[in-house]
Every structure is written in structure tokens, then in C-alpha cells.
Design a protein around this motif. Structure first.
Motif, PDB file in Angstrom:
ATOM      1  N   UNK B  85       0.981  -1.297   0.154  1.00 48.28           N
ATOM      2  CA  UNK B  85      -0.194   0.152  -0.313  1.00 48.28           C
ATOM      3  C   UNK B  85       1.246   1.627   0.145  1.00 48.28           C
ATOM      4  N   UNK B  86       1.780   1.279   1.139  1.00 51.29           N
ATOM      5  CA  UNK B  86       2.753   2.533   1.018  1.00 51.29           C
ATOM      6  C   UNK B  86       3.796   2.531  -0.483  1.00 51.29           C
ATOM      7  N   UNK B  87       4.705   1.596  -0.490  1.00 54.12           N
ATOM      8  CA  UNK B  87       4.943   1.954  -1.997  1.00 54.12           C
ATOM      9  C   UNK B  87       4.564   2.101  -3.110  1.00 54.12           C
ATOM     10  N   UNK B  88       3.441   0.838  -3.175  1.00 54.24           N
ATOM     11  CA  UNK B  88       2.674   1.295  -4.596  1.00 54.24           C
ATOM     12  C   UNK B  88       1.799   2.894  -4.409  1.00 54.24           C
ATOM     13  N   UNK B  89       1.522   3.018  -2.954  1.00 58.53           N
ATOM     14  CA  UNK B  89       0.644   4.716  -3.061  1.00 58.53           C
ATOM     15  C   UNK B  89       1.947   6.167  -2.939  1.00 58.53           C
ATOM     16  N   UNK B  90       3.133   5.592  -2.810  1.00 59.99           N
ATOM     17  CA  UNK B  90       4.403   6.673  -2.774  1.00 59.99           C
ATOM     18  C   UNK B  90       4.671   6.959  -4.680  1.00 59.99           C
ATOM     19  N   UNK B  91       4.512   5.648  -4.748  1.00 60.78           N
ATOM     20  CA  UNK B  91       5.045   5.707  -6.376  1.00 60.78           C
ATOM     21  C   UNK B  91       3.879   6.671  -7.323  1.00 60.78           C
ATOM     22  N   UNK B  92       2.188   6.194  -7.149  1.00 60.08           N
ATOM     23  CA  UNK B  92       1.271   6.701  -7.448  1.00 60.08           C
ATOM     24  C   UNK B  92       1.269   7.825  -7.138  1.00 60.08           C
ATOM     25  N   UNK B  93       1.181   8.825  -6.047  1.00 62.08           N
ATOM     26  CA  UNK B  93       1.671   9.280  -5.302  1.00 62.08           C
ATOM     27  C   UNK B  93       1.911  10.579  -5.808  1.00 62.08           C
ATOM     28  N   UNK B  94       3.520  10.148  -6.016  1.00 62.87           N
ATOM     29  CA  UNK B  94       4.555  11.368  -6.545  1.00 62.87           C
ATOM     30  C   UNK B  94       4.007  11.665  -7.890  1.00 62.87           C
ATOM     31  N   UNK B  95       4.027  10.668  -9.239  1.00 63.19           N
ATOM     32  CA  UNK B  95       3.117  10.684 -10.063  1.00 63.19           C
ATOM     33  C   UNK B  95       2.048  12.133 -10.355  1.00 63.19           C
ATOM     34  N   UNK B  96       1.619  12.063  -9.328  1.00 62.78           N
ATOM     35  CA  UNK B  96      -0.150  12.843  -9.121  1.00 62.78           C
ATOM     36  C   UNK B  96       0.599  14.354  -8.516  1.00 62.78           C
ATOM     37  N   UNK B  97       2.201  14.316  -7.939  1.00 63.28           N
ATOM     38  CA  UNK B  97       2.611  15.200  -7.066  1.00 63.28           C
ATOM     39  C   UNK B  97       3.305  16.284  -8.539  1.00 63.28           C
ATOM     40  N   UNK B  98       3.947  15.203  -9.192  1.00 60.95           N
ATOM     41  CA  UNK B  98       4.304  15.807 -10.344  1.00 60.95           C
ATOM     42  C   UNK B  98       3.394  15.848 -11.780  1.00 60.95           C
ATOM     43  N   UNK B  99       2.586  15.465 -11.891  1.00 59.40           N
ATOM     44  CA  UNK B  99       1.276  16.793 -12.478  1.00 59.40           C
ATOM     45  C   UNK B  99       0.065  17.333 -12.286  1.00 59.40           C
ATOM     46  N   UNK B 100       0.456  17.673 -10.882  1.00 58.86           N
ATOM     47  CA  UNK B 100      -0.050  18.980 -10.096  1.00 58.86           C
ATOM     48  C   UNK B 100       0.697  19.364 -10.366  1.00 58.86           C
ATOM     49  N   UNK B 101       2.050  19.625 -10.342  1.00 56.75           N
ATOM     50  CA  UNK B 101       3.002  21.031 -10.486  1.00 56.75           C
ATOM     51  C   UNK B 101       3.481  20.891 -12.354  1.00 56.75           C
ATOM     52  N   UNK B 102       3.313  20.467 -12.642  1.00 57.51           N
ATOM     53  CA  UNK B 102       3.812  20.412 -14.738  1.00 57.51           C
ATOM     54  C   UNK B 102       2.829  21.630 -14.956  1.00 57.51           C
ATOM     55  N   UNK B 103       3.562  22.185 -16.029  1.00 57.12           N
ATOM     56  CA  UNK B 103       2.608  23.191 -16.856  1.00 57.12           C
ATOM     57  C   UNK B 103       1.352  22.841 -16.766  1.00 57.12           C
ATOM     58  N   UNK B 104       1.325  21.712 -17.570  1.00 58.43           N
ATOM     59  CA  UNK B 104      -0.414  21.877 -18.002  1.00 58.43           C
ATOM     60  C   UNK B 104      -1.676  21.639 -18.018  1.00 58.43           C
ATOM     61  N   UNK B 105      -2.090  22.863 -17.784  1.00 60.45           N
ATOM     62  CA  UNK B 105      -3.779  22.956 -16.839  1.00 60.45           C
ATOM     63  C   UNK B 105      -4.154  21.072 -17.177  1.00 60.45           C
ATOM     64  N   UNK B 106      -4.014  20.345 -18.118  1.00 59.47           N
ATOM     65  CA  UNK B 106      -4.925  19.183 -17.896  1.00 59.47           C
ATOM     66  C   UNK B 106      -4.461  18.035 -16.803  1.00 59.47           C
ATOM     67  N   UNK B 107      -3.348  18.080 -16.966  1.00 58.96           N
ATOM     68  CA  UNK B 107      -2.723  18.004 -15.912  1.00 58.96           C
ATOM     69  C   UNK B 107      -2.897  17.603 -14.500  1.00 58.96           C
ATOM     70  N   UNK B 108      -2.639  19.389 -14.503  1.00 57.99           N
ATOM     71  CA  UNK B 108      -3.122  19.639 -13.671  1.00 57.99           C
ATOM     72  C   UNK B 108      -4.166  19.422 -12.587  1.00 57.99           C
ATOM     73  N   UNK B 109      -4.896  19.723 -13.585  1.00 55.93           N
ATOM     74  CA  UNK B 109      -6.427  19.086 -13.640  1.00 55.93           C
ATOM     75  C   UNK B 109      -7.643  18.186 -12.724  1.00 55.93           C
ATOM     76  N   UNK B 110      -6.488  16.668 -13.614  1.00 62.63           N
ATOM     77  CA  UNK B 110      -6.209  15.405 -13.296  1.00 62.63           C
ATOM     78  C   UNK B 110      -6.434  15.207 -12.255  1.00 62.63           C
ATOM     79  N   UNK B 111      -4.990  16.069 -11.466  1.00 63.37           N
ATOM     80  CA  UNK B 111      -4.274  15.292 -10.204  1.00 63.37           C
ATOM     81  C   UNK B 111      -5.117  16.097  -9.285  1.00 63.37           C
ATOM     82  N   UNK B 112      -5.675  17.014  -9.128  1.00 67.39           N
ATOM     83  CA  UNK B 112      -6.688  17.742  -8.238  1.00 67.39           C
ATOM     84  C   UNK B 112      -7.657  16.786  -7.789  1.00 67.39           C
ATOM     85  N   UNK B 113      -8.068  16.170  -8.964  1.00 68.76           N
ATOM     86  CA  UNK B 113      -9.882  15.756  -9.316  1.00 68.76           C
ATOM     87  C   UNK B 113      -9.568  14.220  -8.687  1.00 68.76           C
ATOM     88  N   UNK B 114      -8.199  13.525  -8.926  1.00 69.22           N
ATOM     89  CA  UNK B 114      -8.020  12.311  -8.488  1.00 69.22           C
ATOM     90  C   UNK B 114      -8.114  12.259  -7.330  1.00 69.22           C
TER      91      UNK B 114
END
Lengths: 257, 333
Positions: B85-114
């Protein structure tokens, strides 16, 4: 050291706005190999932005930057400048040393690793060889005994000297200094300026944004005075600092001298 | 009028120590602190007494079941769920965090929505959804999106209870991990990345070597919370009849009626696991503190060694004084 080399840095028609605020309004500047250029000017005059656009930390709205003939940040196709891939820009930056006002050393790496990081990871040089170079550079800035210390244990002056060694480790074609002594206690300014004077004497091409008029007088080959996003006047330090032609230069110098 | 001689009136009013004697320092007294300490001691004694003397706690059964094979296997399942749970959670979580910090509004929105979705729906509900996924989609096919499918499998075969539980925990955890990782990235001074970029350090290296180690200082304490939370949180999957610790002790006490003893067994195992994790966290935090603090705090082991060293030194000193005294007395005058 009289600079008589070829043009190393060439800026043409640099324009830069932050939103509605026009920070640079058409700056042309060329710096020869081995030349030391000091940029003076009131805060908000665009000096730092100009310096940061030389290594593409700021993207300009118009104009071009060339280092040693190579267009920085863009590639020209016909009449268009297309921004380069990040990887390319990063490669170009290894030719341009940059020293920040706040040092920006990596606090979790030792002094030696701070200096050795970029040559290894950005230039792919062998680590063993880089560590030797790094030690030599630390010796050159007088910090050979601090190699294994972490940056936060050093004084501001020592940190800035490490930052200079870090920039030198890439063997850049030009060194840019962004107010390198502004964050220092007055008694620590001298040691950093001393290192910079050494570099200037050794023929390093340098562009220095600073408020140290004394340094400009002693070391600069040319002083550039900027105000309100343009170069107001430039010339040898004797002329610009003692017989300024423009009212704005005069009133600025009256305030800082 | 002549000025009065500057007689040191104030000095005369205070009692003066004899000239050569240094002034003694008397610490302030804290009577209430002593009172509070005494009351606490009594309360502790009462609690211990209540725990030990009441036979209903069935302590001897606790000892008997603590290392019971079924219980040990259940601890293993709990650990596996936590780690996955923690390993997969942090792997996916890091991806989502990077999406949230990316310049693409769509990626940001999807990350926020998740983060919004998986934080909003109760974990137990999410788990039941995954458990009953076959009701929604009875076959899962792999192929080109909206195009042909290469092969498909039955959902029941692909996602058993254990996979459903792992998936549910990891996806839920990822939402929280994303925010933790993001807060870590935001805590690092912008100048650090700028310096790395000015030095031409490659992008992935900037993140791995410069950004992440510094972000860890902020990430570890909250991540520690999450991991410990998840150790206990895994007990929720008992509703899916997965033989983890909490489910297993229930099964056992349903059979033999030793309810309290088995609940204690579970509690002790959770305590042990969290203790180990807290210790690990201490050392990991210390590792990432290099360079951030001037002097690293001593490890508990170093503290104990230093204390023992001090006690021994004091004893040696006392012994030396005694020896000297004995020697002095032994010398015939």
C-alpha cells in the motif's frame, strides 16, 4: 589586462516584460574575450533580468543572445527563433557560469560535492578527475580545508567563494555574477571581491552586476550604466564614474558614492 | 549645596558575600511540579495494578497466542498490505504530485480531481467497490484504446480479494501521498532548482539529487504518520475476509471465546510494528538532516553510551579520590 579578443557575448535588442511591466526595453551589449564588464544601476533597472536572460533563466520576448557565436536558448529557422529542447539549453548553460546573490549552494551536499556535481552529471566527466579539479579550485578560492564541510557551517563569504568555485568547475566561457556581495555582511565582502579580482587578472570573461563602485573602478574594463530597462551610457570606469555624461548616471552615483 | 557623597546606599542594604567567595546560584523551586509528579505516579500505579491483578485480561493466554502460527501468518499479511500500500501509494502519489506541479492545465486538473475523489470517498466504500468490480465489468481486456483487444481475462480471476484490497489501499493512499510529496517539493527553495538549472544539471538528476533529498526533510515526518496509519488502517480489509491480523484474531476468538486475550494479542503486534517503524523513521530523518542542521542530534544508542560513559567516569573519579585518601592516611607521619 586589456581585452582585445574576439566577441564572446553578444546581446541584441533584448526585450523582456513581466506581464504589463517592461523590464528590458531593447538592450545591446557585446563583451570581448577576457573583458570584465560591470553593470551598475538603480534597483529595478533590469540589470539582474538582463544577466539572467544571458543563460536563458529568463526567456526574452524579443532579441537574441550569442555566446562564442552560438545562439543561446533558440535555433534559427528562416526568420523564426525556435526554443531549444531543455536538454540542449542545459548543455549550453555549462558554458556559462552563474553566481547568485544568495549563493544557492546545495545544503545537503558537502562543499566538494557541490563543486563536483555539475561536471560529473552535466558534462559526464570522470568523477575521480573532477574531484581533483574541484580540490584545486577550492584551494584557489582559499577553502581547501573546507572540502568536507556542509555549506551551512560556512560564513556567507566562504559560501559565495564555494559558489564561485562551483561555477568555475564547468570551465565556462563566461562568468556571470548577480550581485555576488549584496547578501554579505560588510566585513565579508572583501574576501569575495578578492577572489573575483584574481579571476579578472587571470583573463576570465566576466559580467558583474553589483553595487560595489570601488570594485568597478579597480577591476572593470568597462562600466555599463543601466536605468529603466535600457543602457544609459557605457565606457571605461574612469569616464563613466568620474565624468558621467548623463544626468541619471550622475544622480545615481551621487547616491551610492 | 554640595553634592552628597556617592555613598553606595544600595550596596549597604544588601547582604554582601565575603569578598572572595563566588555567589551561589539557587534554582527556583517548583512545588506544583512535584505534586503533579506524585499524582501521576499514583495514577500509573493504579493503572498497572488494574492491568495485572484483574484475571479477566487473561495475560497467560496472551503469551500463548502471541506467537501462534496463524497469528504470525496474519501479521505477515498485515505487513504485506502495508508495504504494498505504501510503496505503490507513494509511487503513484509522486506521479500525481508531479502532474499537479506540471505546466499542463489538464494534468493539473486530473491530479487535483484524483486527490479530491479518493480523499472524499470512505476507504471502506472504495474497498468494497474494488471487491465487487466484477459486478461492473466482468471481463477486462488489454489492447489498443477504443481499438482491437489482444486478450481479455475474467475480472474475478485477475482481481482476487487480496489484489482488490491492495489496489484499494494503494489508490486511497496515493491521494494522501500526492499531497505529502507536493508539500515536500514546495518546501524546497526555488533557488535550488534555479542553481541546478544554471549549472546544466540534467532534469531527472535535478529532481533525484537536488530536489528530492531536500524535500525528504518535510516528507518524512508526515509520511511516517501515513505509514503508521496504514499499519492500523489495513485492519479495515477484514470486511473482505482477508486473513490479516485483526480478522484472524476475530476468527480465533469466535472459536475459543478468549476475546480479550486475542484483542490484546492484536494490540501488542500493532504496537510492535509501530515501534519498529518509529525507530526507523528517527534514523531516516537523521540521515536527511545532514547539512540542514549544524550538529546532528545523537542517536538513542549514542545517548545511552554517553550516559554510561558519564556514570563510569564519575565512579572512576570517586574511586580515585578514595584511593588518594587511603594513600594519604597510610603514609606514616
Amino acid at each position: 589586462m586589456s581585452p582585445d579578443g574576439a566577441v564572446m557575448v553578444e546581446l541584441r535588442g533584448i526585450h523582456k516584460s513581466f506581464g504589463p511591466l517592461e523590464v528590458l526595453r531593447g538592450v545591446d551589449l557585446s563583451v570581448r574575450t577576457g573583458e570584465v564588464v560591470v553593470i551598475l544601476g538603480p534597483s529595478g533597472s533590469g540589470k539582474s533580468t538582463l544577466l539572467r536572460s544571458i543563460n536563458h533563466l529568463e526567456k526574452v520576448n524579443r532579441g537574441s543572445v550569442r555566446i562564442d557565436g552560438e545562439l543561446i536558448g533558440y535555433r534559427r529557422t528562416g526568420n523564426r527563433l525556435r526554443e531549444l529542447k531543455e536538454r540542449e539549453i542545459l548543455r549550453q548553460r555549462t558554458h556559462i557560469g552563474f553566481v547568485f546573490q544568495n549563493f544557492n549552494l546545495f545544503p545537503h551536499l558537502t562543499v566538494l560535492d557541490n563543486v563536483a556535481e555539475a561536471p560529473v552529471s552535466a558534462q559526464g566527466r570522470p568523477r575521480r578527475e573532477v574531484l581533483e579539479t574541484a580540490s584545486r579550485l577550492l584551494d584557489r578560492v582559499g577553502l581547501a580545508d573546507k572540502a568536507d564541510a556542509y555549506p551551512r557551517r560556512l560564513s556567507g563569504g566562504q559560501q559565495q567563494r564555494v559558489a564561485i568555485a562551483r561555477a568555475l568547475a564547468l570551465e565556462p566561457k563566461v562568468l556571470l555574477f548577480d550581485e555576488p556581495t549584496s547578501a554579505l555582511d560588510p566585513e565579508l565582502v572583501g574576501e569575495v571581491l578578492e577572489v573575483m579580482k584574481d579571476l579578472a587578472r587571470a583573463g576570465t570573461t566576466m559580467i558583474v552586476v553589483t553595487h560595489e563602485v570601488g570594485f568597478a573602478r579597480e577591476v572593470a574594463d568597462r562600466v555599463v550604466f543601466m536605468d529603466d530597462g535600457v543602457i544609459v551610457e557605457q565606457g571605461p570606469p574612469d569616464e563613466v564614474l568620474t565624468r558621467p555624461q548623463h544626468e541619471r548616471t550622475r544622480s545615481f552615483l551621487a547616491k551610492v558614492l | 549645596m554640595t553634592a552628597p557623597s556617592p555613598a553606595p546606599a544600595t550596596v549597604e542594604n544588601t547582604t554582601r558575600a565575603p569578598a572572595d567567595e563566588p555567589l551561589k546560584v539557587v534554582p527556583a523551586r517548583h512545588p506544583w511540579r512535584w505534586a503533579a509528579t506524585a499524582v501521576t505516579l499514583v495514577l500509573l500505579a493504579m493503572a498497572a495494578n488494574a492491568l495485572i491483578t484483574n484475571p479477566a485480561w487473561e495475560w497467560h493466554f496472551v503469551g500463548q497466542y502471541l506467537f501462534y502460527e496463524t497469528v504470525l501468518r496474519a501479521v505477515g499479511v498485515t505487513l504485506r498490505l502495508t508495504v504494498l500500500g505504501i510503496v505503490l501509494g507513494f509511487l503513484l502519489g509522486t506521479v500525481i504530485a508531479l502532474m499537479r506541479l506540471s505546466a499542463s492545465p489538464l494534468l493539473q486538473a486530473v491530479a487535483w480531481g484524483y486527490v479530491w475523489l479518493f480523499r472524499s470517498v470512505p476507504l471502506i466504500l472504495q474497498l468494497l467497490f474494488w471487491f465487487n468490480l466484477a459486478l461492473l465489468y466482468d471481463r477486462i481486456s488489454f489492447g489498443i484504446p477504443f481499438g482491437p483487444s489482444f486478450f481479455d481475462v475474467g475480472t474475478m480471476d485477475l482481481i482476487g480479494p487480496m489484489t482488490a484490497a491492495t489496489l484499494g489501499l494503494a489508490l486511497h493512499q496515493a491521494a494522501y501521498c500526492a499531497e505529502i510529496v507536493r508539500s515536500g517539493f514546495l518546501s524546497v527553495d526555488q533557488g535550488q532548482l534555479e542553481a541546478a538549472a544554471a549549472l546544466g544539471i540534467p532534469r531527472t538528476r535535478q529532481i533525484r539529487r537536488i530536489l528530492l533529498p531536500q524535500a525528504m526533510r518535510t516528507i518524512i515526518p508526515t509520511a511516517g504518520n501515513e505509514i503508521i496509519g496504514l499499519v492500523k488502517g489495513t485492519s479495515v480489509v477484514y470486511i473482505m475476509a482477508i486473513p490479516e491480523l485483526f480478522y484472524q484474531v476475530q476468527v480465533i476468538y469466535a472459536r475459543n471465546g478468549r476475546v480479550i486475550a486475542l484483542l490484546l494479542v492484536a494490540a501488542i503486534w500493532y504496537l510492535l510494528l509501530t515501534t519498529v517503524l518509529s525507530t526507523v523513521q528517527y534514523y531516516v530523518e537523521r540521515h536527511y538532516a545532514r547539512g540542514a542542521v549544524r550538529v546532528l542530534p545523537p542517536t538513542p544508542l549514542q545517548r545511552v553510551r554517553r550516559l554510561v560513559g558519564r556514570v563510569l567516569a564519575a565512579r572512576r573519579q570517586r574511586q580515585a579520590v578514595r584511593d588518594q585518601l587511603a594513600a594519604d592516611l597510610a603514609v606514616p607521619r
